[in-house]
Scaffold this active site. Structure first.
Site, PDB file in Angstrom:
ATOM      1  CG  ASP A  51      20.307 -29.171  19.275  1.00 24.16           C
ATOM      2  OD1 ASP A  51      20.745 -29.396  20.408  1.00 24.16           O
ATOM      3  OD2 ASP A  51      20.824 -28.348  18.503  1.00 24.16           O
ATOM      4  CE  LYS A  92      35.820 -24.671  15.422  1.00 27.51           C
ATOM      5  NZ  LYS A  92      35.240 -23.642  14.652  1.00 27.51           N
ATOM      6  CG  ASP A 104      24.862 -31.000  17.295  1.00 26.00           C
ATOM      7  OD1 ASP A 104      23.681 -30.613  17.244  1.00 26.00           O
ATOM      8  OD2 ASP A 104      25.825 -30.208  17.327  1.00 26.00           O
TER       9      ASP A 104
HETATM   10  P1  GTP Z   1      21.637 -22.948  14.667  1.00 24.70           P
HETATM   11  O1  GTP Z   1      21.076 -21.574  14.446  1.00 24.70           O
HETATM   12  O2  GTP Z   1      21.457 -23.804  13.457  1.00 24.70           O
HETATM   13  O3  GTP Z   1      23.029 -22.969  15.193  1.00 24.70           O
HETATM   14  O4  GTP Z   1      20.722 -23.716  15.742  1.00 24.70           O
HETATM   15  P2  GTP Z   1      20.262 -23.311  17.222  1.00 24.70           P
HETATM   16  O5  GTP Z   1      19.675 -21.955  17.221  1.00 24.70           O
HETATM   17  O6  GTP Z   1      19.388 -24.403  17.718  1.00 24.70           O
HETATM   18  O7  GTP Z   1      21.614 -23.263  17.996  1.00 24.70           O
HETATM   19  P3  GTP Z   1      22.448 -24.475  18.575  1.00 24.70           P
HETATM   20  O8  GTP Z   1      22.251 -25.700  17.773  1.00 24.70           O
HETATM   21  O9  GTP Z   1      23.807 -24.007  18.707  1.00 24.70           O
HETATM   22  O10 GTP Z   1      21.781 -24.605  20.003  1.00 24.70           O
HETATM   23  C1  GTP Z   1      21.877 -25.740  20.796  1.00 24.70           C
HETATM   24  C2  GTP Z   1      20.637 -25.805  21.670  1.00 24.70           C
HETATM   25  O11 GTP Z   1      20.580 -24.644  22.504  1.00 24.70           O
HETATM   26  C3  GTP Z   1      19.357 -25.852  20.872  1.00 24.70           C
HETATM   27  O12 GTP Z   1      18.473 -26.750  21.513  1.00 24.70           O
HETATM   28  C4  GTP Z   1      18.855 -24.428  20.939  1.00 24.70           C
HETATM   29  O13 GTP Z   1      17.431 -24.346  20.901  1.00 24.70           O
HETATM   30  C5  GTP Z   1      19.378 -23.953  22.266  1.00 24.70           C
HETATM   31  N1  GTP Z   1      19.677 -22.516  22.279  1.00 24.70           N
HETATM   32  C6  GTP Z   1      20.617 -21.873  21.542  1.00 24.70           C
HETATM   33  N2  GTP Z   1      20.626 -20.569  21.844  1.00 24.70           N
HETATM   34  C7  GTP Z   1      19.660 -20.385  22.795  1.00 24.70           C
HETATM   35  C8  GTP Z   1      19.185 -19.253  23.513  1.00 24.70           C
HETATM   36  O14 GTP Z   1      19.626 -18.124  23.346  1.00 24.70           O
HETATM   37  N3  GTP Z   1      18.192 -19.466  24.425  1.00 24.70           N
HETATM   38  C9  GTP Z   1      17.656 -20.691  24.644  1.00 24.70           C
HETATM   39  N4  GTP Z   1      16.682 -20.826  25.536  1.00 24.70           N
HETATM   40  N5  GTP Z   1      18.080 -21.790  23.969  1.00 24.70           N
HETATM   41  C10 GTP Z   1      19.074 -21.629  23.069  1.00 24.70           C
END
Ligand code: GTP
Length: 342
Positions: free
Chosen positions: A104, A155, A215
């Site tokens: 993302d 932070k 982001d």
């Molecule tokens: P929020 O729930 O809105 O925080 O979004 P998110 O679930 O995408 O979490 P975040 O933006 O913090 O994650 C950054 C990237 O890591 C994204 O591309 C997510 O898909 C990926 N990501 C986060 N947690 C995991 C996980 O447990 N496993 C995998 N495979 N990818 C993850």
């Protein structure tokens, strides 16, 4: 060479769109977010491992239909394992140094240059770094002149910040990093593994880059990234196929088979496929899901309308999310992701 793309999060901050779609498939300039990222991979990367969980079948289906000239492996975690756990879960595919990329992040990072830097420094880990003004909202790195990172400071107050550089979500790792991660557990790469590598090896480097970085975690950044890319392409708007546009579009992206009535204005908004907007409507900083109907004379500002919803004629909505359907089973009630920089 392999690249692991982390695409297993629920994307809770992008509700209601992630109730129905994998976050990495949400359109940016009418193309899934993850496709923008894959196009930035160096030629040398011949294998892409998609670390997925939530909505795996949608992601698999997309890559079944679209060829990027690389081997795409879909690696589904039994449950979300966090950034570190997801990397460990892909260890059987890793043959040498490998990239780990957040699905993302949309940015101008040149991964080939980053790889060159990594090799030159004989690094164990290299992470991409991006400068920010508001350091107190992020994890900031303490970095030496030669690029060695000595610690992360969470932070900090502006006056205590060791730098203005934050983790920008792209990593290059040597395979030995995998030995630091326990199998089958929820592990955060950033919080649990990186500090150990810094301490044990001293070969943890930061690679700064210029240009842009976004982001795409929130609705606001999802809208902003589209405006940014439109500006880069010197376009005022983009539309998909088979659209009927009678109104005016500014800084907006419209998918396929969208109808927009006369004297309607769409400003800084994103409309998915099959949206029907009536006459005399104003959409300002809105995201409108698939198969949505918006009645004549409506005014929507800062509104996210989920797939298959209907907005009555002359509605006046401000700062709201429209979702009147059940929340999918298993979808978390609060954010559980790994927020870069926070
Ligand atoms: P929020 O729930 O809105 O925080 O979004 P998110 O679930 O995408 O979490 P975040 O933006 O913090 O994650 C950054 C990237 O890591 C994204 O591309 C997510 O898909 C990926 N990501 C986060 N947690 C995991 C996980 O447990 N496993 C995998 N495979 N990818 C993850």
């Amino acid at each position: 060479m392999e690249a692991i793309i982390l695409a297993g999060g629920f994307g809770t901050r992008l509700r209601p769109f992630t109730f129905t779609k994998a976050k990495s498939l949400l359109p940016i300039l009418n193309e899934p977010m993850i496709s923008h990222l894959i196009k930035t991979l160096p030629k040398k990367v011949d294998t892409v491992i998609l670390a997925v969980n939530y909505r795996r079948e949608q992601i698999e289906d997309y890559f079944f239909k679209h060829d990027f000239g690389k081997t795409i492996l879909v690696n589904e975690e039994p449950e979300p394992l966090g950034t570190g756990g997801a990397v460990k879960f892909a260890d059987r595919y890793i043959k040498g140094a490998f990239f780990v990329l957040n699905a993302d992040i949309i940015c101008s990072l040149n991964l080939t240059e980053m790889l060159r830097f990594h090799k030159k420094k004989k690094a164990i880990v290299t992470i991409s770094l991006w400068p920010v003004e508001n350091v107190s909202e992020f994890g900031v790195v303490d970095i030496k002149k030669d690029g060695t990172i000595t610690k992360f400071v969470e932070k900090p107050k502006a006056e205590d910040a060791p730098s203005d550089l934050i983790n920008a979500g792209a990593y290059l790792l040597e395979p030995q990093v995998l030995n630091y991660i326990e199998s089958g557990n929820l592990v955060s790469m950033e919080k649990q593994i990186f500090p150990q590598i810094i301490q044990n090896t001293g070969r943890f480097f930061g690679y700064k880059f210029k240009g842009y970085w976004c982001d795409v975690g929130r609705i606001s950044s999802y809208i902003n990234v589209q405006s940014l890319l439109l500006e880069k392409q010197k376009k005022t708007f983009v539309t998909g196929e088979q659209c009927s546009i009678k109104g005016k579009l500014y800084h907006s992206c419209v998918g396929n088979m969208v109808r927009i009535g006369k004297t309607t204005t769409i400003e800084s908004s994103v409309l998915f496929d099959n949206v029907n907007v009536g006459e005399n409507v104003l959409l300002d900083h809105c995201v409108i899901g698939e198969h949505v109907e918006i009645g004549d004379g409506s005014i929507l500002r800062n509104v996210a309308v989920g797939d298959n919803e209907r907005i009555d004629k002359h509605a006046n909505l401000d700062n709201s999310v429209v979702w009147n359907q059940p929340i999918p089973e298993g979808y978390p009630s609060k954010q559980i992701g790994n927020v870069i920089g926070e």
